[in-house]
Design a protein around this motif. Structure first.
Motif, PDB file in Angstrom:
ATOM      1  N   LEU A   2       0.841  -1.191   0.000  1.00 42.42           N
ATOM      2  CA  LEU A   2       0.000   0.000   0.000  1.00 42.42           C
ATOM      3  C   LEU A   2       0.880   1.246   0.000  1.00 42.42           C
ATOM      4  O   LEU A   2       2.015   1.222   0.472  1.00 42.42           O
ATOM      5  CB  LEU A   2      -0.933   0.012   1.219  1.00 42.42           C
ATOM      6  N   THR A   3       0.334   2.330  -0.525  1.00 43.62           N
ATOM      7  CA  THR A   3       1.062   3.585  -0.619  1.00 43.62           C
ATOM      8  C   THR A   3       0.296   4.678   0.115  1.00 43.62           C
ATOM      9  O   THR A   3      -0.921   4.800  -0.060  1.00 43.62           O
ATOM     10  CB  THR A   3       1.236   4.009  -2.094  1.00 43.62           C
ATOM     11  N   PRO A   4       0.966   5.478   0.935  1.00 44.41           N
ATOM     12  CA  PRO A   4       0.278   6.571   1.631  1.00 44.41           C
ATOM     13  C   PRO A   4      -0.356   7.551   0.648  1.00 44.41           C
ATOM     14  O   PRO A   4       0.123   7.718  -0.477  1.00 44.41           O
ATOM     15  CB  PRO A   4       1.397   7.240   2.440  1.00 44.41           C
ATOM     16  N   LEU A   5      -1.415   8.205   1.064  1.00 41.87           N
ATOM     17  CA  LEU A   5      -2.051   9.217   0.234  1.00 41.87           C
ATOM     18  C   LEU A   5      -1.136  10.439   0.118  1.00 41.87           C
ATOM     19  O   LEU A   5      -0.428  10.780   1.067  1.00 41.87           O
ATOM     20  CB  LEU A   5      -3.395   9.629   0.837  1.00 41.87           C
ATOM     21  N   PRO A   6      -1.167  11.117  -1.029  1.00 39.93           N
ATOM     22  CA  PRO A   6      -0.244  12.240  -1.253  1.00 39.93           C
ATOM     23  C   PRO A   6      -0.354  13.355  -0.216  1.00 39.93           C
ATOM     24  O   PRO A   6       0.639  13.934   0.181  1.00 39.93           O
ATOM     25  CB  PRO A   6      -0.646  12.742  -2.639  1.00 39.93           C
ATOM     26  N   GLN A   7      -1.558  13.681   0.214  1.00 42.07           N
ATOM     27  CA  GLN A   7      -1.755  14.800   1.136  1.00 42.07           C
ATOM     28  C   GLN A   7      -2.020  14.361   2.573  1.00 42.07           C
ATOM     29  O   GLN A   7      -2.467  15.162   3.396  1.00 42.07           O
ATOM     30  CB  GLN A   7      -2.919  15.673   0.635  1.00 42.07           C
ATOM     31  N   VAL A   8      -1.746  13.093   2.876  1.00 38.26           N
ATOM     32  CA  VAL A   8      -1.974  12.575   4.236  1.00 38.26           C
ATOM     33  C   VAL A   8      -0.714  11.850   4.689  1.00 38.26           C
ATOM     34  O   VAL A   8      -0.360  10.810   4.131  1.00 38.26           O
ATOM     35  CB  VAL A   8      -3.178  11.613   4.278  1.00 38.26           C
ATOM     36  N   ARG A   9      -0.029  12.395   5.670  1.00 37.94           N
ATOM     37  CA  ARG A   9       1.215  11.777   6.121  1.00 37.94           C
ATOM     38  C   ARG A   9       0.968  10.498   6.918  1.00 37.94           C
ATOM     39  O   ARG A   9       1.686   9.524   6.767  1.00 37.94           O
ATOM     40  CB  ARG A   9       2.013  12.781   6.947  1.00 37.94           C
TER      41      ARG A   9
END
Length: 360
Positions: free
Chosen positions: A91-98
């Motif tokens: 899984l990859t973190p969301l761009p605007q959510v750390r």
């Protein structure tokens, strides 16, 4: 005999951070040490938001360093930086959510949603940029708790602007349907709806997104835990045996999908009579502590059974927003610091930059 940096760092290594259990040097919080004759300047940088503790920490450090032989003036600056941490594999973190923090419980009725929204507000009060996603598709309650109404805007017909409530960015299926409209959906539809709410919302530079998961550990919850990039989880329970029995299942669910459990929040731990002051453990005592010890995770804190928590949430101004410096709000803020501190010790996601710094 003049002081040197090694002596200063040795003194700082003797100070433990109560939120992480590590000393300031071991957890990498000593960003810089400066010496000008007998004068000492220290810069500390915590890996989690702790605005409410910065001043006290600076005082503790000043006192420790001032006691060193030959020490002159001591200057201490304390700041916080929130970084992105690793999520489940593939899984990859969301761009605007750390970081995403999931708040879960094994059963309903333990105050999970109230805890989730107050946790989000507490993280914000400690200096972070925070959002909250209501993942309880069947029983959304976040809009009412944050006093939100009206449908969110969609500037391009595809993405959705989060609503704002008490400074939080918020999204819920409850904002898209009528308040009394039931969601008569099967599991796959719920999963797809939640993923769309998460991915299509235009989150704006969040340090933390707190997700209020539905109660239970069935197919829906497991699927969500596997598909949402979560950095850590918080388990909410009451002290009674039935609640902790179900909460154990929620904890084990996160273990199976390799999401770190940051700790346990024991809700409704004790009731203090507002008339006579008599304290009574209505739902039993020690259940959360025993569960934490059994699974080797921290008890982040215990919250009382207090009518003000319920009234404030029902009124659209949760406890932390209603009075940020009141004892109840400070209890939530301490829990928030402990949860975020635990997360700060997890492996980092090196693909995302360090962004937010707040100094005192």
């Amino acid at each position: 005999m003049s002081l040197n940096e090694a002596q200063v760092r040795a003194a700082l290594a003797g100070l433990s951070d109560p939120h992480t259990g590590l000393d300031l040097v071991a957890q990498g919080s000593v960003r810089g040490v400066g010496l000008d004759g007998a004068d000492i300047a220290v810069e500390l940088l915590l890996g989690y938001p702790a605005r409410g503790w910065h001043q006290a920490l600076a005082g503790i450090v000043r006192e420790r360093l001032a006691a060193l032989p030959g020490a002159g003036k001591v200057t201490v600056s304390v700041g916080s930086r929130v970084q992105a941490h690793r999520v489940q594999k593939d899984l990859t973190p969301l761009p605007q959510v750390r970081n995403i923090i999931a708040v879960a419980s094994g059963k309903g009725g333990v105050g999970k949603s109230t805890t989730a929204v107050n946790l989000a507000l507490a993280l914000q009060a400690e200096g972070a940029t925070v959002g909250v996603l209501d993942a309880d598709i069947y029983g959304p309650s976040i809009p009412k708790m944050l006093g939100l109404s009206g449908k969110p805007d969609s500037p391009d017909g595809k993405s959705i602007e989060p609503k704002r409530g008490h400074g939080l960015q918020a999204m819920s299926i409850g904002l898209l349907i009528g308040e009394d409209t039931p969601m008569i959906w099967r599991g796959p539809m719920v999963t797809q709806a939640l993923q769309q709410l998460l991915g299509d919302t235009r989150w704006d530079g969040l340090d933390y997104l707190v997700i209020d998961l539905p109660p239970g550990t069935g197919d829906i919850q497991l699927t969500l835990a596997q598909r949402i990039p979560v950095s850590g989880a918080v388990i909410v329970t009451t002290p009674q045996d039935i609640a902790t029995l179900d909460a154990r299942k929620a904890l084990q669910m996160f273990n199976k999908v390799e999401v770190p459990v940051l700790g346990i929040v024991e809700n409704m731990a004790v009731h203090v009579c507002s008339n006579c002051g008599h304290a009574e453990h209505v739902f039993g005592a020690g259940g959360g502590e025993a569960m934490a010890a059994q699974y080797g995770v921290p008890l982040l804190g215990s919250l009382p059974l207090d009518i003000r928590i319920r009234e404030q949430a029902d009124g659209g101004t949760p406890t932390v927003a209603a009075d940020p410096e009141a004892p109840l709000a400070l209890a939530y803020r301490d829990i928030a610091r402990r949860a975020a501190a635990r997360l700060s010790l997890q492996a980092r996601n090196k693909s995302l930059p360090n962004i937010v710094i707040s100094n005192t």
